[in-house]
Design an enzyme around this catalytic site. Structure first.
Site, PDB file in Angstrom:
ATOM      1  N   GLU A  63     -24.611  13.703  -6.031  1.00 34.14           N
ATOM      2  CA  GLU A  63     -24.530  13.520  -4.571  1.00 34.14           C
ATOM      3  C   GLU A  63     -24.437  14.901  -3.893  1.00 34.14           C
ATOM      4  OE1 GLU A  63     -20.661  11.961  -3.578  1.00 34.14           O
ATOM      5  OE2 GLU A  63     -21.318  11.235  -1.606  1.00 34.14           O
TER       6      GLU A  63
ATOM      7  N   LYS B 142     -26.449   6.412   1.857  1.00 37.83           N
ATOM      8  CA  LYS B 142     -25.153   5.886   1.379  1.00 37.83           C
ATOM      9  C   LYS B 142     -24.529   4.922   2.388  1.00 37.83           C
ATOM     10  CE  LYS B 142     -20.780   7.727  -0.525  1.00 37.83           C
ATOM     11  NZ  LYS B 142     -20.076   8.993  -0.824  1.00 37.83           N
TER      12      LYS B 142
ATOM     13  N   CYS C 216     -22.171   7.624  -5.243  1.00 35.52           N
ATOM     14  CA  CYS C 216     -20.728   7.832  -5.430  1.00 35.52           C
ATOM     15  C   CYS C 216     -19.880   6.597  -5.120  1.00 35.52           C
ATOM     16  CB  CYS C 216     -20.263   9.043  -4.648  1.00 35.52           C
ATOM     17  SG  CYS C 216     -18.690   9.651  -5.305  1.00 35.52           S
TER      18      CYS C 216
HETATM   19  N1  CDT Z   1     -17.957  11.213  -2.778  1.00 34.31           N
HETATM   20  C1  CDT Z   1     -17.276  10.036  -2.851  1.00 34.31           C
HETATM   21  O1  CDT Z   1     -17.749   9.006  -2.428  1.00 34.31           O
HETATM   22  N2  CDT Z   1     -16.073  10.103  -3.414  1.00 34.31           N
HETATM   23  C2  CDT Z   1     -15.160   8.986  -3.462  1.00 34.31           C
HETATM   24  C3  CDT Z   1     -13.748   9.486  -3.468  1.00 34.31           C
HETATM   25  C4  CDT Z   1     -13.240   9.601  -2.150  1.00 34.31           C
HETATM   26  S1  CDT Z   1     -11.564  10.084  -2.142  1.00 34.31           S
HETATM   27  C5  CDT Z   1     -11.162   9.800  -0.516  1.00 34.31           C
HETATM   28  C6  CDT Z   1     -15.299   8.115  -4.684  1.00 34.31           C
HETATM   29  O2  CDT Z   1     -15.192   6.907  -4.534  1.00 34.31           O
HETATM   30  O3  CDT Z   1     -15.477   8.638  -5.787  1.00 34.31           O
END
Ligand code: CDT
Length: 261
Positions: free
Chosen positions: A46, A123, A168
């Site tokens: 990402e 996303k 993600c």
């Molecule tokens: N980049 C991303 O989506 N990260 C999130 C963590 C967010 S922490 C507030 C994840 O779900 O891995």
């Protein structure tokens, strides 16, 4: 047999001061490894082209927009597309997209093996918060800098397989896989960018610019495994019981005001 050799291009931290040209060099180095390993497809993380800027609070929209790409490919990413074409490797990677209408998305794309962009995903599930949070060691401001994707979860046919993408935080939602599976997805490309602990974040954000942590993991995937047992017990299309799944699609339960934001 429908075999796809896939390279998962895990990248080490990218520092704020590291520019796109330097990052693209790292990505091309991973593509060279992928070529050696006979990969057909390489998937990068990402927001692969820059540091994970939602960690940083910014008020000046000009400063924010500097992290976004207004076109793809562009001068910085062209060497990546050129290498992919030279090696006949399809690519998927994430970047911050600023549209001509001024909309901001956390986006990933898929190319064919001639470096033509054939698919785009934006996303949907944006984690984090919109305002500076003094309680947090590290900010997570995706909700400030992006709007939720508007393309849904499409599935495309490429390399003789049905492919989808998500990014993600999307991976934490079973609905994501289900929506794509119902369209026949056999392979889902998922790049993410998420340090696991506070102390890891501190180390990544503060100390390291780490091409030495860049790593390619290669696996040869037999897509026909997706049809395993279809003729008999695992024919999910046939054995579904949709009359019992209503809770998945209807909003139920207690939704607190703060969860709606
Ligand atoms: N980049 C991303 O989506 N990260 C999130 C963590 C967010 S922490 C507030 C994840 O779900 O891995």
């Amino acid at each position: 047999m429908r075999n796809i050799v896939i390279g998962a291009a895990q990248m080490g931290p990218i520092q704020k001061a590291e520019n796109r040209d330097a990052v693209v060099l790292r990505m091309v180095a991973l593509l060279e490894q992928a070529h050696e390993a006979h990969c057909n497809l390489v998937v990068f993380p990402e927001l692969a082209l820059t540091t994970f800027f939602p960690r940083h609070y910014m008020e000046d929209q000009k400063e924010v927009d500097a992290w976004f790409e207004v076109e793809m490919p562009n001068a910085s990413t062209q060497p990546l597309f050129d290498a992919a074409k030279r090696f006949s490797i399809a690519l998927s990677f994430g970047y911050a997209e600023l549209t001509p209408e001024g909309r901001h998305f956390n986006t990933s794309i898929l190319t064919d093996n001639q470096a033509n962009i054939i698919a785009k995903y934006r996303k949907v599930h944006l984690p984090g918060h919109t305002e500076y949070d003094p309680e947090r060691d590290f900010q997570h401001l995706e909700k400030r800098y992006f709007e939720p994707g508007d393309l849904g979860f499409p599935v495309w046919q490429s390399q003789n397989a049905h492919m989808g993408m998500c990014i993600c935080n999307d991976r934490r939602w079973p609905e994501v896989y289900r929506v794509m599976a119902l369209q026949g997805a056999e392979l889902i490309m998922l790049g993410y960018n998420t340090p696991a602990t506070n102390s890891q974040q501190r180390e990544f954000v503060v100390a390291r610019a780490s091409s030495e942590d860049d790593e390619l993991l290669v696996h040869s995937c037999d897509m026909d495994q997706c049809n395993f047992g279809k003729a008999t017990v695992f024919d999910f299309d046939r054995h579904r019981r949709i009359e019992h799944y209503g809770l998945i699609t209807s909003q139920t339960g207690v939704v607190l005001e703060e969860q709606k934001r």
